[in-house]
Design a protein around this motif. Structure first.
Motif, PDB file in Angstrom:
ATOM      1  N   ALA A 178      56.044  37.918  78.499  1.00 55.38           N
ATOM      2  CA  ALA A 178      55.448  39.424  78.360  1.00 55.38           C
ATOM      3  C   ALA A 178      56.533  39.888  77.453  1.00 55.38           C
ATOM      4  O   ALA A 178      56.345  40.610  76.498  1.00 55.38           O
ATOM      5  CB  ALA A 178      55.586  40.115  79.637  1.00 55.38           C
TER       6      ALA A 178
ATOM      7  N   PHE B  94      56.130  42.140  74.316  1.00 57.59           N
ATOM      8  CA  PHE B  94      56.533  43.552  74.280  1.00 57.59           C
ATOM      9  C   PHE B  94      57.514  43.680  72.980  1.00 57.59           C
ATOM     10  O   PHE B  94      57.371  44.918  72.326  1.00 57.59           O
ATOM     11  CB  PHE B  94      57.180  43.986  75.218  1.00 57.59           C
TER      12      PHE B  94
ATOM     13  N   SER C  73      49.504  39.982  81.376  1.00 55.19           N
ATOM     14  CA  SER C  73      50.565  39.365  82.356  1.00 55.19           C
ATOM     15  C   SER C  73      50.105  39.432  83.764  1.00 55.19           C
ATOM     16  O   SER C  73      50.403  38.186  84.426  1.00 55.19           O
ATOM     17  CB  SER C  73      51.921  40.092  82.292  1.00 55.19           C
TER      18      SER C  73
ATOM     19  N   ALA D  52      57.924  37.129  82.892  1.00 54.13           N
ATOM     20  CA  ALA D  52      58.664  37.989  82.184  1.00 54.13           C
ATOM     21  C   ALA D  52      59.177  37.768  80.707  1.00 54.13           C
ATOM     22  O   ALA D  52      59.087  38.595  79.849  1.00 54.13           O
ATOM     23  CB  ALA D  52      60.295  38.289  82.914  1.00 54.13           C
TER      24      ALA D  52
ATOM     25  N   PHE E  74      54.043  40.453  89.850  1.00 58.67           N
ATOM     26  CA  PHE E  74      53.744  40.984  88.617  1.00 58.67           C
ATOM     27  C   PHE E  74      54.671  42.257  88.188  1.00 58.67           C
ATOM     28  O   PHE E  74      55.215  42.489  87.108  1.00 58.67           O
ATOM     29  CB  PHE E  74      52.436  41.907  88.863  1.00 58.67           C
TER      30      PHE E  74
ATOM     31  N   SER F  70      58.258  41.303  87.278  1.00 62.19           N
ATOM     32  CA  SER F  70      58.084  40.302  85.927  1.00 62.19           C
ATOM     33  C   SER F  70      57.961  41.338  84.893  1.00 62.19           C
ATOM     34  O   SER F  70      58.331  41.262  83.695  1.00 62.19           O
ATOM     35  CB  SER F  70      56.814  39.301  86.006  1.00 62.19           C
ATOM     36  N   ILE F  71      57.010  42.406  84.848  1.00 64.56           N
ATOM     37  CA  ILE F  71      56.700  43.527  84.047  1.00 64.56           C
ATOM     38  C   ILE F  71      57.913  44.055  83.464  1.00 64.56           C
ATOM     39  O   ILE F  71      58.038  44.591  82.433  1.00 64.56           O
ATOM     40  CB  ILE F  71      55.158  44.190  84.248  1.00 64.56           C
ATOM     41  N   THR F  72      58.571  44.694  84.695  1.00 63.36           N
ATOM     42  CA  THR F  72      59.904  45.314  84.489  1.00 63.36           C
ATOM     43  C   THR F  72      60.663  44.687  83.552  1.00 63.36           C
ATOM     44  O   THR F  72      61.393  44.986  82.670  1.00 63.36           O
ATOM     45  CB  THR F  72      60.292  45.827  85.799  1.00 63.36           C
TER      46      THR F  72
ATOM     47  N   GLY G  15      60.190  42.109  81.917  1.00 64.26           N
ATOM     48  CA  GLY G  15      59.523  41.656  80.550  1.00 64.26           C
ATOM     49  C   GLY G  15      59.776  42.753  79.590  1.00 64.26           C
ATOM     50  O   GLY G  15      60.306  42.664  78.227  1.00 64.26           O
ATOM     51  N   PHE G  16      59.650  44.057  79.961  1.00 65.14           N
ATOM     52  CA  PHE G  16      59.701  45.241  79.177  1.00 65.14           C
ATOM     53  C   PHE G  16      61.314  45.357  78.468  1.00 65.14           C
ATOM     54  O   PHE G  16      61.584  45.739  77.453  1.00 65.14           O
ATOM     55  CB  PHE G  16      59.415  46.649  79.819  1.00 65.14           C
TER      56      PHE G  16
ATOM     57  N   GLN H 276      48.960  44.452  77.432  1.00 66.31           N
ATOM     58  CA  GLN H 276      49.841  43.146  77.498  1.00 66.31           C
ATOM     59  C   GLN H 276      50.312  43.185  79.387  1.00 66.31           C
ATOM     60  O   GLN H 276      50.167  42.132  79.703  1.00 66.31           O
ATOM     61  CB  GLN H 276      51.450  43.435  76.926  1.00 66.31           C
ATOM     62  N   ALA H 277      50.228  44.430  79.984  1.00 66.81           N
ATOM     63  CA  ALA H 277      50.497  44.427  81.313  1.00 66.81           C
ATOM     64  C   ALA H 277      49.149  43.835  81.882  1.00 66.81           C
ATOM     65  O   ALA H 277      49.335  42.954  83.133  1.00 66.81           O
ATOM     66  CB  ALA H 277      50.525  45.787  81.859  1.00 66.81           C
TER      67      ALA H 277
END
Length: 214
Positions: free
Chosen positions: A96, A100, A153, A93, A22, A25-27, A29-30, A149-150
Protein backbone atom coordinates in the motif's frame (compact mmCIF):
# COMPACT_ATOMS: atom_id res chain seq x y z
CA UNK A 1 -29.51 -21.56 7.40
CA UNK A 2 -28.47 -23.60 10.43
CA UNK A 3 -24.97 -23.94 8.96
CA UNK A 4 -24.66 -20.16 8.64
CA UNK A 5 -25.87 -19.56 12.21
CA UNK A 6 -23.40 -22.09 13.58
CA UNK A 7 -20.55 -20.70 11.49
CA UNK A 8 -21.10 -17.00 12.29
CA UNK A 9 -19.18 -16.95 15.62
CA UNK A 10 -16.24 -18.65 13.93
CA UNK A 11 -16.36 -16.31 10.94
CA UNK A 12 -16.67 -13.33 13.28
CA UNK A 13 -13.28 -14.21 14.76
CA UNK A 14 -11.81 -14.14 11.27
CA UNK A 15 -13.59 -10.84 10.58
CA UNK A 16 -11.87 -9.26 13.59
CA UNK A 17 -8.47 -10.55 12.51
CA UNK A 18 -8.98 -9.15 9.00
CA UNK A 19 -10.02 -5.77 10.39
CA UNK A 20 -7.07 -5.72 12.81
CA UNK A 21 -4.54 -6.54 10.09
CA UNK A 22 -6.10 -4.03 7.69
CA UNK A 23 -6.17 -1.10 10.13
CA UNK A 24 -2.55 -1.56 11.20
CA UNK A 25 -1.37 -2.20 7.63
CA UNK A 26 -3.12 0.81 6.14
CA UNK A 27 -1.79 3.11 8.88
CA UNK A 28 1.79 1.94 8.42
CA UNK A 29 1.32 1.98 4.65
CA UNK A 30 0.18 5.59 4.69
CA UNK A 31 3.23 6.62 6.75
CA UNK A 32 5.52 4.73 4.36
CA UNK A 33 3.81 6.40 1.41
CA UNK A 34 4.18 9.87 2.91
CA UNK A 35 7.89 9.41 3.62
CA UNK A 36 8.61 7.88 0.20
CA UNK A 37 6.60 10.61 -1.56
CA UNK A 38 8.65 13.31 0.16
CA UNK A 39 11.83 11.47 -0.79
CA UNK A 40 10.61 11.38 -4.40
CA UNK A 41 10.43 15.18 -4.27
CA UNK A 42 13.88 15.53 -2.70
CA UNK A 43 16.40 17.84 -4.38
CA UNK A 44 19.03 15.04 -4.18
CA UNK A 45 19.12 12.72 -7.19
CA UNK A 46 20.26 9.62 -5.29
CA UNK A 47 17.39 9.96 -2.80
CA UNK A 48 14.85 10.40 -5.60
CA UNK A 49 16.29 7.37 -7.41
CA UNK A 50 16.11 5.15 -4.31
CA UNK A 51 12.50 6.17 -3.66
CA UNK A 52 11.56 5.52 -7.29
CA UNK A 53 13.33 2.15 -7.23
CA UNK A 54 11.31 1.14 -4.17
CA UNK A 55 8.03 2.19 -5.81
CA UNK A 56 8.84 0.44 -9.09
CA UNK A 57 9.92 -2.76 -7.33
CA UNK A 58 6.73 -3.00 -5.26
CA UNK A 59 4.33 -1.94 -7.99
CA UNK A 60 6.06 -4.20 -10.49
CA UNK A 61 5.68 -7.46 -8.54
CA UNK A 62 2.53 -9.35 -7.41
CA UNK A 63 1.57 -8.95 -3.78
CA UNK A 64 1.50 -12.75 -3.39
CA UNK A 65 5.19 -12.88 -4.34
CA UNK A 66 5.88 -10.10 -1.84
CA UNK A 67 4.03 -12.07 0.83
CA UNK A 68 6.15 -15.17 0.16
CA UNK A 69 9.28 -13.00 0.19
CA UNK A 70 8.49 -11.48 3.59
CA UNK A 71 7.38 -14.73 5.21
CA UNK A 72 9.46 -17.45 3.56
CA UNK A 73 12.32 -15.47 2.03
CA UNK A 74 13.27 -13.17 4.89
CA UNK A 75 12.56 -15.84 7.51
CA UNK A 76 15.19 -18.04 5.85
CA UNK A 77 17.81 -15.54 7.04
CA UNK A 78 19.40 -16.37 10.39
CA UNK A 79 18.84 -12.94 11.94
CA UNK A 80 15.16 -12.45 10.95
CA UNK A 81 12.12 -14.18 12.42
CA UNK A 82 8.67 -12.88 11.43
CA UNK A 83 5.53 -14.59 12.63
CA UNK A 84 2.63 -14.98 10.18
CA UNK A 85 0.74 -11.90 11.30
CA UNK A 86 3.78 -9.63 11.26
CA UNK A 87 4.76 -10.81 7.78
CA UNK A 88 1.21 -10.29 6.56
CA UNK A 89 0.96 -6.79 8.01
CA UNK A 90 4.33 -5.77 6.58
CA UNK A 91 3.42 -7.11 3.15
CA UNK A 92 0.13 -5.23 2.91
CA UNK A 93 1.69 -2.09 4.44
CA UNK A 94 4.67 -1.98 2.08
CA UNK A 95 2.48 -2.73 -0.93
CA UNK A 96 0.00 0.00 0.00
CA UNK A 97 2.85 2.38 0.83
CA UNK A 98 4.23 2.23 -2.71
CA UNK A 99 0.85 3.17 -4.17
CA UNK A 100 0.18 5.81 -1.51
CA UNK A 101 3.58 7.34 -2.32
CA UNK A 102 2.66 7.97 -5.94
CA UNK A 103 -0.77 9.29 -4.98
CA UNK A 104 0.70 11.68 -2.44
CA UNK A 105 3.45 12.83 -4.80
CA UNK A 106 0.89 13.55 -7.52
CA UNK A 107 -1.31 15.39 -5.01
CA UNK A 108 1.56 17.57 -3.83
CA UNK A 109 2.63 18.38 -7.37
CA UNK A 110 -0.96 19.35 -8.25
CA UNK A 111 -0.79 22.29 -5.83
CA UNK A 112 0.24 25.53 -7.48
CA UNK A 113 3.87 26.37 -6.73
CA UNK A 114 2.76 29.89 -5.91
CA UNK A 115 1.30 28.51 -2.68
CA UNK A 116 4.75 27.48 -1.48
CA UNK A 117 6.31 30.72 -2.66
CA UNK A 118 3.69 32.74 -0.79
CA UNK A 119 4.24 30.72 2.38
CA UNK A 120 8.01 31.16 2.12
CA UNK A 121 7.60 34.91 1.61
CA UNK A 122 5.67 35.02 4.90
CA UNK A 123 8.64 33.54 6.73
CA UNK A 124 7.71 29.84 6.79
CA UNK A 125 10.47 27.31 6.29
CA UNK A 126 10.23 24.69 3.55
CA UNK A 127 9.05 22.01 6.00
CA UNK A 128 6.52 24.37 7.61
CA UNK A 129 5.15 25.30 4.20
CA UNK A 130 4.79 21.63 3.29
CA UNK A 131 3.14 20.74 6.60
CA UNK A 132 0.78 23.69 7.00
CA UNK A 133 0.04 24.81 3.43
CA UNK A 134 0.74 22.17 0.78
CA UNK A 135 -0.14 18.86 2.45
CA UNK A 136 -3.57 19.91 3.84
CA UNK A 137 -4.68 21.01 0.37
CA UNK A 138 -3.14 17.97 -1.32
CA UNK A 139 -4.81 15.53 1.09
CA UNK A 140 -8.24 16.93 0.28
CA UNK A 141 -7.66 16.26 -3.41
CA UNK A 142 -6.31 12.79 -2.70
CA UNK A 143 -9.20 11.49 -0.59
CA UNK A 144 -10.83 9.48 -3.42
CA UNK A 145 -7.54 7.82 -4.36
CA UNK A 146 -6.82 7.06 -0.70
CA UNK A 147 -10.18 5.33 -0.41
CA UNK A 148 -9.57 3.30 -3.55
CA UNK A 149 -6.20 2.12 -2.28
CA UNK A 150 -7.65 1.30 1.15
CA UNK A 151 -10.32 -0.85 -0.51
CA UNK A 152 -7.69 -2.62 -2.62
CA UNK A 153 -5.54 -3.27 0.46
CA UNK A 154 -8.55 -4.62 2.36
CA UNK A 155 -9.20 -7.07 -0.47
CA UNK A 156 -5.50 -7.98 -0.53
CA UNK A 157 -5.70 -9.18 3.08
CA UNK A 158 -7.67 -12.18 1.82
CA UNK A 159 -4.40 -13.50 0.33
CA UNK A 160 -2.86 -13.76 3.80
CA UNK A 161 -4.72 -17.01 4.35
CA UNK A 162 -2.11 -18.76 2.17
CA UNK A 163 0.46 -18.44 4.97
CA UNK A 164 -2.01 -19.57 7.63
CA UNK A 165 -3.24 -16.29 9.09
CA UNK A 166 -6.66 -16.98 10.62
CA UNK A 167 -8.41 -14.17 8.77
CA UNK A 168 -11.94 -14.16 7.40
CA UNK A 169 -11.01 -16.04 4.22
CA UNK A 170 -9.07 -18.71 6.09
CA UNK A 171 -11.90 -19.20 8.58
CA UNK A 172 -14.29 -19.59 5.67
CA UNK A 173 -12.10 -22.28 4.15
CA UNK A 174 -11.99 -24.17 7.45
CA UNK A 175 -15.77 -24.04 7.87
CA UNK A 176 -16.34 -25.24 4.30
CA UNK A 177 -13.92 -28.12 4.80
CA UNK A 178 -15.93 -29.20 7.85
CA UNK A 179 -19.46 -28.61 6.52
CA UNK A 180 -19.13 -28.85 2.70
CA UNK A 181 -21.48 -25.84 2.49
CA UNK A 182 -19.41 -23.78 0.07
CA UNK A 183 -22.24 -21.68 -1.35
CA UNK A 184 -23.62 -20.52 2.01
CA UNK A 185 -20.27 -19.87 3.67
CA UNK A 186 -18.67 -17.98 0.77
CA UNK A 187 -21.83 -15.91 0.50
CA UNK A 188 -21.53 -14.90 4.16
CA UNK A 189 -17.79 -14.22 3.79
CA UNK A 190 -18.52 -12.04 0.75
CA UNK A 191 -21.18 -10.10 2.66
CA UNK A 192 -18.74 -9.48 5.53
CA UNK A 193 -16.11 -8.10 3.16
CA UNK A 194 -18.78 -5.99 1.45
CA UNK A 195 -19.81 -4.49 4.81
CA UNK A 196 -16.24 -3.39 5.56
CA UNK A 197 -15.75 -1.93 2.09
CA UNK A 198 -19.12 -0.18 2.14
CA UNK A 199 -18.30 1.46 5.48
CA UNK A 200 -15.01 2.68 3.99
CA UNK A 201 -16.89 4.17 1.05
CA UNK A 202 -19.38 5.93 3.34
CA UNK A 203 -16.54 7.36 5.43
CA UNK A 204 -14.83 8.63 2.29
CA UNK A 205 -18.00 10.31 1.03
CA UNK A 206 -18.53 11.95 4.41
CA UNK A 207 -14.99 13.34 4.46
CA UNK A 208 -15.25 14.54 0.87
CA UNK A 209 -18.49 16.40 1.62
CA UNK A 210 -17.06 17.89 4.78
CA UNK A 211 -13.93 19.21 3.10
CA UNK A 212 -15.93 20.39 0.09
CA UNK A 213 -18.09 22.50 2.38
CA UNK A 214 -15.01 23.94 4.07
Amino acid sequence: MDVIIEALPYLWEGFKVTLYVFLISITIGFLIGLVVALLRLSPWNIVRWLAKAFIDAIRGTPILVQLFFFYFGLNSLAFISFDRTTAGILTVAVNAGAYFAENIRAGIESIDKGQDEAARSLGLTSSQSMRHVILPQAFRRMLPTFTNQAIISLKDTSLLSVIGIADLTQKGQVVIAATFSAFEIWLVVGVMYFIMIYILSLLSRYLERRYALR
